[in-house]
Design a protein around this motif. Structure first.
Motif, PDB file in Angstrom:
ATOM      1  N   THR A  14      57.158  18.131  21.753  1.00 26.97           N
ATOM      2  CA  THR A  14      57.392  18.220  20.303  1.00 26.97           C
ATOM      3  C   THR A  14      58.893  18.183  20.075  1.00 26.97           C
ATOM      4  O   THR A  14      59.689  18.598  20.934  1.00 26.97           O
ATOM      5  CB  THR A  14      56.817  19.513  19.697  1.00 26.97           C
ATOM      6  OG1 THR A  14      57.443  20.617  20.345  1.00 26.97           O
ATOM      7  CG2 THR A  14      55.312  19.588  19.880  1.00 26.97           C
ATOM      8  N   ALA A  65      60.464  18.066  16.324  1.00 26.86           N
ATOM      9  CA  ALA A  65      60.935  18.631  15.055  1.00 26.86           C
ATOM     10  C   ALA A  65      59.734  19.097  14.253  1.00 26.86           C
ATOM     11  O   ALA A  65      58.586  18.886  14.648  1.00 26.86           O
ATOM     12  CB  ALA A  65      61.724  17.589  14.272  1.00 26.86           C
ATOM     13  N   ASN A  66      60.025  19.742  13.170  1.00 22.69           N
ATOM     14  CA  ASN A  66      58.953  20.262  12.317  1.00 22.69           C
ATOM     15  C   ASN A  66      59.228  19.812  10.883  1.00 22.69           C
ATOM     16  O   ASN A  66      59.458  20.617   9.995  1.00 22.69           O
ATOM     17  CB  ASN A  66      58.932  21.794  12.446  1.00 22.69           C
ATOM     18  CG  ASN A  66      57.663  22.379  11.873  1.00 22.69           C
ATOM     19  OD1 ASN A  66      56.726  21.640  11.544  1.00 22.69           O
ATOM     20  ND2 ASN A  66      57.632  23.694  11.722  1.00 22.69           N
ATOM     21  N   ASN A  67      59.224  18.493  10.712  1.00 26.02           N
ATOM     22  CA  ASN A  67      59.523  17.940   9.382  1.00 26.02           C
ATOM     23  C   ASN A  67      58.344  18.142   8.445  1.00 26.02           C
ATOM     24  O   ASN A  67      57.201  17.947   8.839  1.00 26.02           O
ATOM     25  CB  ASN A  67      59.767  16.436   9.486  1.00 26.02           C
ATOM     26  CG  ASN A  67      60.995  16.100  10.310  1.00 26.02           C
ATOM     27  OD1 ASN A  67      62.099  16.490   9.956  1.00 26.02           O
ATOM     28  ND2 ASN A  67      60.803  15.388  11.419  1.00 26.02           N
ATOM     29  N   THR A  68      58.647  18.505   7.198  1.00 32.18           N
ATOM     30  CA  THR A  68      57.607  18.389   6.169  1.00 32.18           C
ATOM     31  C   THR A  68      58.072  17.287   5.232  1.00 32.18           C
ATOM     32  O   THR A  68      59.174  17.339   4.687  1.00 32.18           O
ATOM     33  CB  THR A  68      57.406  19.685   5.355  1.00 32.18           C
ATOM     34  OG1 THR A  68      58.563  20.474   5.485  1.00 32.18           O
ATOM     35  CG2 THR A  68      56.188  20.437   5.817  1.00 32.18           C
ATOM     36  N   TYR A  69      57.236  16.299   5.105  1.00 30.26           N
ATOM     37  CA  TYR A  69      57.596  15.117   4.322  1.00 30.26           C
ATOM     38  C   TYR A  69      56.957  15.190   2.944  1.00 30.26           C
ATOM     39  O   TYR A  69      55.863  15.723   2.798  1.00 30.26           O
ATOM     40  CB  TYR A  69      57.101  13.855   5.037  1.00 30.26           C
ATOM     41  CG  TYR A  69      57.651  13.669   6.424  1.00 30.26           C
ATOM     42  CD1 TYR A  69      58.973  13.299   6.621  1.00 30.26           C
ATOM     43  CD2 TYR A  69      56.835  13.857   7.546  1.00 30.26           C
ATOM     44  CE1 TYR A  69      59.477  13.104   7.901  1.00 30.26           C
ATOM     45  CE2 TYR A  69      57.333  13.664   8.823  1.00 30.26           C
ATOM     46  CZ  TYR A  69      58.652  13.288   9.004  1.00 30.26           C
ATOM     47  OH  TYR A  69      59.146  13.099  10.256  1.00 30.26           O
ATOM     48  N   GLU A 116      68.657  22.486  15.356  1.00 29.16           N
ATOM     49  CA  GLU A 116      67.300  22.179  15.828  1.00 29.16           C
ATOM     50  C   GLU A 116      67.343  21.220  17.011  1.00 29.16           C
ATOM     51  O   GLU A 116      66.690  21.427  18.028  1.00 29.16           O
ATOM     52  CB  GLU A 116      66.478  21.543  14.690  1.00 29.16           C
ATOM     53  CG  GLU A 116      66.242  22.447  13.498  1.00 29.16           C
ATOM     54  CD  GLU A 116      65.636  23.775  13.904  1.00 29.16           C
ATOM     55  OE1 GLU A 116      64.573  23.754  14.559  1.00 29.16           O
ATOM     56  OE2 GLU A 116      66.239  24.821  13.592  1.00 29.16           O
ATOM     57  N   GLU A 117      68.133  20.177  16.845  1.00 34.01           N
ATOM     58  CA  GLU A 117      68.224  19.168  17.902  1.00 34.01           C
ATOM     59  C   GLU A 117      68.872  19.769  19.150  1.00 34.01           C
ATOM     60  O   GLU A 117      68.489  19.448  20.284  1.00 34.01           O
ATOM     61  CB  GLU A 117      69.026  17.968  17.378  1.00 34.01           C
ATOM     62  CG  GLU A 117      69.030  16.749  18.268  1.00 34.01           C
ATOM     63  CD  GLU A 117      70.227  16.665  19.195  1.00 34.01           C
ATOM     64  OE1 GLU A 117      70.228  15.771  20.047  1.00 34.01           O
ATOM     65  OE2 GLU A 117      71.162  17.505  19.094  1.00 34.01           O
ATOM     66  N   ASN A 137      58.461  14.221  14.530  1.00 33.13           N
ATOM     67  CA  ASN A 137      57.839  15.488  14.922  1.00 33.13           C
ATOM     68  C   ASN A 137      57.500  15.503  16.406  1.00 33.13           C
ATOM     69  O   ASN A 137      57.594  16.538  17.061  1.00 33.13           O
ATOM     70  CB  ASN A 137      56.595  15.750  14.077  1.00 33.13           C
ATOM     71  CG  ASN A 137      56.978  16.165  12.652  1.00 33.13           C
ATOM     72  OD1 ASN A 137      58.107  16.602  12.414  1.00 33.13           O
ATOM     73  ND2 ASN A 137      56.054  16.024  11.721  1.00 33.13           N
ATOM     74  N   ALA A 138      57.108  14.336  16.936  1.00 32.07           N
ATOM     75  CA  ALA A 138      56.781  14.226  18.362  1.00 32.07           C
ATOM     76  C   ALA A 138      57.128  12.809  18.809  1.00 32.07           C
ATOM     77  O   ALA A 138      57.133  11.887  17.993  1.00 32.07           O
ATOM     78  CB  ALA A 138      55.305  14.511  18.589  1.00 32.07           C
ATOM     79  N   GLN A 169      70.113  15.569   8.672  1.00 34.45           N
ATOM     80  CA  GLN A 169      69.611  16.052   9.961  1.00 34.45           C
ATOM     81  C   GLN A 169      70.274  15.311  11.114  1.00 34.45           C
ATOM     82  O   GLN A 169      70.793  14.209  10.947  1.00 34.45           O
ATOM     83  CB  GLN A 169      68.094  15.814  10.042  1.00 34.45           C
ATOM     84  CG  GLN A 169      67.293  16.658   9.073  1.00 34.45           C
ATOM     85  CD  GLN A 169      65.799  16.492   9.302  1.00 34.45           C
ATOM     86  OE1 GLN A 169      65.358  16.111  10.383  1.00 34.45           O
ATOM     87  NE2 GLN A 169      65.015  16.768   8.277  1.00 34.45           N
TER      88      GLN A 169
END
Ligand code: C2O
Ligand code: CU
Ligand code: CU
Length: 565
Positions: free
Chosen positions: A334, A336-340, A157-158, A249-250, A125
């Motif tokens: 906000t 990003a929309n990371n799912t960890y 995204e960035e 994410n924020a 990323q």
């Protein structure tokens, strides 16, 4: 003529007296972008302080540290690393997910005079990464001399976010490190964990003008051992927007943040309310820490002492300048929309204990100091694992693992702080604590070539606080190994431009090609080369060369010779 000289001297004296401190303009490394990167490692020297010049190492034209490489996610990047040093080295792409043979760890040795050409598809990323030497037991020396550089990854995204992105103007890379000098101004690295004088991007007493708006700082702890407790001189709030491997994410507001060796953090700081011409310092608030904080030791000299230890010192002096056109004046809410991955996702649990460190015994993991030929862990590809590192020991460490970005899921000291809630590849492990992370090992399996995990303190790593793991894609019992030489011919032979390979068995996959000259010296090391397009030998001196080819399946090596006209 004499009059003119004394007039000049008078001017210099005037400036000497008028400045309360001697600041130097912050060096902003040049950038390289695209998909082909030429990096030439050089031994050189530079004037870092009055008196003798200091022997340093750099990359390309740089006398300390190297160019910033800018990658776009999704591109395949090809690196041309030419080692013009007097020593062997390696160059590791810290933080990247890539095949082990491209990783540049201690096994991918680049002898002097040799070119190493790894390549990989950038899947990381958008974030701030770096490259640095990783030759076992030489890492501290080669990093001390200045080898290394930033890598900035950009992604879609960035790019959508209203973030400062003008390199060197409102988007500033900061490599924080310090050095000790001997009486003739040469760097000291033997029996010395800490520097006495700050270097920010290689600049002593660095100063920079930053525009009156939101500014993004990409900060790397490029030290040997010291951690930095970062904050601004007026204690203003700043915002963590990214960890080692990506945006959070924020944004997370903080006034202080500990950055251990190898860690990166991207921050935003609002200079919009500062008067043009006013000044501010980014400081390391390193005073008052108990024993165990790297750089908290009270001594001012000796192996674990330093003039900067247990003090507060400036790492960057900032002068507020006029805003730029279209500068960023607001903080995105906000990012990003990371799912960890979570602890519950892990199907394999591992533990590592910090050991050693008593008297002359170096630090290690599980009482097993690093052995080049020993694989410490074998990981099945596509496994999510949970690693707990326990430090029932006298001192803090910086744990780093190659190949993956991980998520810290717990710490024995309490909840995981929001400022380290993103993707990480280094974690700070204070004394008498344990930390647990979860990571998923995907895409690249290689039964032979390992990845590393280690303490990122260069002196600890060199001392053996390192282990290695392979990611395996198939169980050995199902693997058919036929150790037959690969039949191939080279054409045209002689050649003056490219050498092409023709295989008897067209399904052969090339794992590695090594070109050596007639006296056996390695010239080129080409991991998984694009051999179909031929290998460019146009700039080699005339003579006989050997091409050693390693087969992907069997790892058998076959050698053929050719003549360069
Ligand atoms: Cu930044 Cu194994 O290294
Ligand atoms: Cu690394
Ligand atoms: Cu350590």
């Amino acid at each position: 003529m004499i009059k003119n000289i004394s007039f000049l001297l008078l001017i210099f004296c005037f400036f000497d007296i008028s400045l309360s401190a001697q600041y130097n303009p912050l060096h902003i490394p040049d950038t390289l972008s695209g998909t082909q990167f030429n990096l030439t490692l050089i031994d050189t020297f530079t004037q870092l302080r009055s008196g003798n010049q200091t022997i340093t190492s750099g990359v390309n034209k740089n006398v300390f540290w190297g160019p910033t490489l800018i990658f776009n996610q999704g591109d395949t990047v090809h690196m041309n690393v030419r080692n013009n040093l007097n020593d062997s080295t390696t160059i590791h792409w810290h933080g990247f997910h890539l095949p082990a043979v491209m990783d540049g760890g201690p096994h991918q040795i680049i002898p002097p005079g040799t070119i190493w050409q790894p390549y990989w598809k950038v899947t990381n990323q958008a974030s701030t990464y770096w490259y640095h030497p990783h030759l076992h037991q030489m890492t501290q020396e080669q990093m001390t001399k200045g080898l290394g550089g930033f890598i900035i990854v950009r992604d879609a995204e960035e790019a959508k976010l209203a973030l400062p992105r003008t390199y060197g103007i409102d988007d500033i890379p900061l490599a924080l490190t310090s050095r000790r000098y001997d009486a003739s101004n040469q760097f000291v690295f033997v029996n010395s964990a800490y520097g006495d004088y700050m270097l920010t991007n290689g600049t002593p007493n660095a100063e920079v003008s930053l525009p009156k708006q939101f500014v993004r700082l990409r900060i790397l702890n490029a030290e040997m051992e010291r951690a930095y407790n970062l904050g601004f001189s007026d204690n203003r709030t700043f915002y963590i927007i990214g960890n080692d491997g990506g945006l959070l994410n924020a944004p997370v507001p903080v006034t202080r943040m500990i950055l251990a060796v190898g860690e990166r953090v991207e921050i935003m700081v609002d200079l919009g309310n500062d008067a043009v011409g006013s000044v501010l310092d980014l400081n390391a608030y390193n005073s008052g820490f108990a024993l165990g904080f790297p750089g908290g030791e009270p001594a001012t000299s000796g192996q674990f002492g330093s003039l900067l230890n247990n003090t507060t010192f400036s790492v960057l002096h900032v002068i507020i300048a006029s805003p730029t056109a279209n500068g960023i004046t607001a903080l995105p809410q906000t990012l990003a929309n990371n799912t960890y991955p979570t602890a519950a996702d892990a199907t394999v649990n591992r533990t590592l204990n910090v050991t050693g460190g008593q008297g002359p015994v170096p630090f290690s993991f599980d009482n097993a100091p690093f052995v080049f030929s020993k694989i410490n862990k074998t990981i099945d590809i596509n496994t999510t694992e949970k690693w707990t590192i326990t430090n029932n020991n006298i001192f803090g460490h910086a744990f780093h693992i190659h190949d993956v970005q991980f998520k810290i899921v717990s710490r024995s000291s309490g909840a995981v702080a929001p400022y380290e809630s993103g993707w990480k590849d280094v974690l700070y492990l204070p004394r008498s604590e344990s930390a647990t992370f979860v990571a998923r090992f995907t895409d690249y399996s290689d039964d032979i070539h390992p990845f590393m995990y280690h303490c990122h303190f260069a002196n600890h790593e060199d001392g053996g606080m390192m282990g290695q793991f392979v990611v395996t894609g198939e169980t050995t019992s199902t693997k058919e190994v036929a150790p037959l030489p690969i039949e191939f011919t080279l054409y045209p032979n002689p050649t003056d431009d490219r050498i092409y390979i023709s295989f008897n068995d067209p399904s052969v996959e090339v794992y590695y090609i090594r070109l050596t000259n007639a006296s056996g010296r390695t010239i080129y090391m080409l991991p998984r080369p694009h051999w179909q397009a031929g290998i460019d030998v146009s700039h080699l001196a005339s003579g006989i060369y050997m091409l050693q080819l390693t087969d992907e399946k069997t790892k058998e090596v076959t050698t053929r010779s050719f003549v360069k006209k």
